[in-house]
Design a protein around this motif. Structure first.
Motif, PDB file in Angstrom:
ATOM      1  N   SER A   1     -15.266  62.497  -8.793  1.00  0.00           N
ATOM      2  CA  SER A   1     -15.937  61.512  -7.935  1.00  0.00           C
ATOM      3  C   SER A   1     -16.950  60.754  -8.776  1.00  0.00           C
ATOM      4  O   SER A   1     -18.153  60.874  -8.605  1.00  0.00           O
ATOM      5  CB  SER A   1     -16.625  62.208  -6.762  1.00  0.00           C
ATOM      6  N   SER A   2     -16.441  59.964  -9.716  1.00  0.00           N
ATOM      7  CA  SER A   2     -17.333  59.329 -10.685  1.00  0.00           C
ATOM      8  C   SER A   2     -17.268  57.813 -10.691  1.00  0.00           C
ATOM      9  O   SER A   2     -17.955  57.174 -11.462  1.00  0.00           O
ATOM     10  CB  SER A   2     -16.968  59.828 -12.080  1.00  0.00           C
TER      11      SER A   2
ATOM     12  N   VAL B   1     -13.487  60.813   1.826  1.00  0.00           N
ATOM     13  CA  VAL B   1     -12.857  60.219   0.645  1.00  0.00           C
ATOM     14  C   VAL B   1     -12.861  58.707   0.866  1.00  0.00           C
ATOM     15  O   VAL B   1     -12.468  58.218   1.921  1.00  0.00           O
ATOM     16  CB  VAL B   1     -11.411  60.716   0.449  1.00  0.00           C
TER      17      VAL B   1
ATOM     18  N   ARG C   1     -14.011  57.888  -4.587  1.00  0.00           N
ATOM     19  CA  ARG C   1     -15.213  58.716  -4.459  1.00  0.00           C
ATOM     20  C   ARG C   1     -14.958  59.709  -3.343  1.00  0.00           C
ATOM     21  O   ARG C   1     -14.318  59.382  -2.345  1.00  0.00           O
ATOM     22  CB  ARG C   1     -16.437  57.871  -4.153  1.00  0.00           C
ATOM     23  N   HIS C   2     -15.463  60.932  -3.527  1.00  0.00           N
ATOM     24  CA  HIS C   2     -15.263  61.950  -2.496  1.00  0.00           C
ATOM     25  C   HIS C   2     -16.420  62.933  -2.502  1.00  0.00           C
ATOM     26  O   HIS C   2     -17.122  63.088  -3.499  1.00  0.00           O
ATOM     27  CB  HIS C   2     -13.932  62.678  -2.682  1.00  0.00           C
ATOM     28  N   THR C   3     -16.607  63.577  -1.374  1.00  0.00           N
ATOM     29  CA  THR C   3     -17.669  64.573  -1.266  1.00  0.00           C
ATOM     30  C   THR C   3     -17.270  65.835  -2.016  1.00  0.00           C
ATOM     31  O   THR C   3     -16.107  66.033  -2.375  1.00  0.00           O
ATOM     32  CB  THR C   3     -17.959  64.906   0.207  1.00  0.00           C
TER      33      THR C   3
END
Length: 129
Positions: free
Chosen positions: A34-35, A63, A12-14
């Protein structure tokens, strides 16, 4: 760097971060959304983080990698905070005291009081033989 017993991982990440996934021995690179999608953990797996814009504040992007075991249960997670730094090699091309990114005078130089362009002084002597 994966923990013992991990067989897959998710990322996941911004929004300000792009993450690519690459594997040793393969030429293809996969963009990681980022799912919460999971990938098998293989030796030589590499995550590459990039940012295309400077951050508005320190540590404003993140991250997180979550590792999963055989049964699909989370084992642990690791995270990194990122700060994108903007760098510019621009100059005060029209010599008005302001460095501009898109100055039309960067590509040419003119001498005189109304002149423009960068001044470059090169030292070409030899101090040490």
């Amino acid at each position: 760097a994966a923990p013992a017993g991990a067989v897959s991982f998710g990322v996941r990440h911004t929004e300000g971060v792009s993450v690519d996934l690459a594997w040793r021995g393969r030429e293809d690179v996969e963009s990681v959304p980022s799912s919460g999608m999971r990938w098998p953990l293989e030796e030589g797996t590499v995550l590459r983080f990039t940012m295309s814009q400077a951050s508005s504040e320190v540590n404003d992007n993140k991250v997180t990698v979550r590792f999963y075991g055989e049964e699909g249960k989370p084992i642990t997670q690791a995270g990194v905070f990122l700060t994108g730094i903007g760098m510019s090699l621009d100059v005060d091309a029209d010599q008005d005291g302001v460095v501009e990114r898109n100055s039309p005078n960067k590509a040419s130089w003119a001498w005189g009081p109304g002149g423009h362009g960068a001044i470059l002084l090169v030292r070409c002597d030899k101090d040490v033989p």
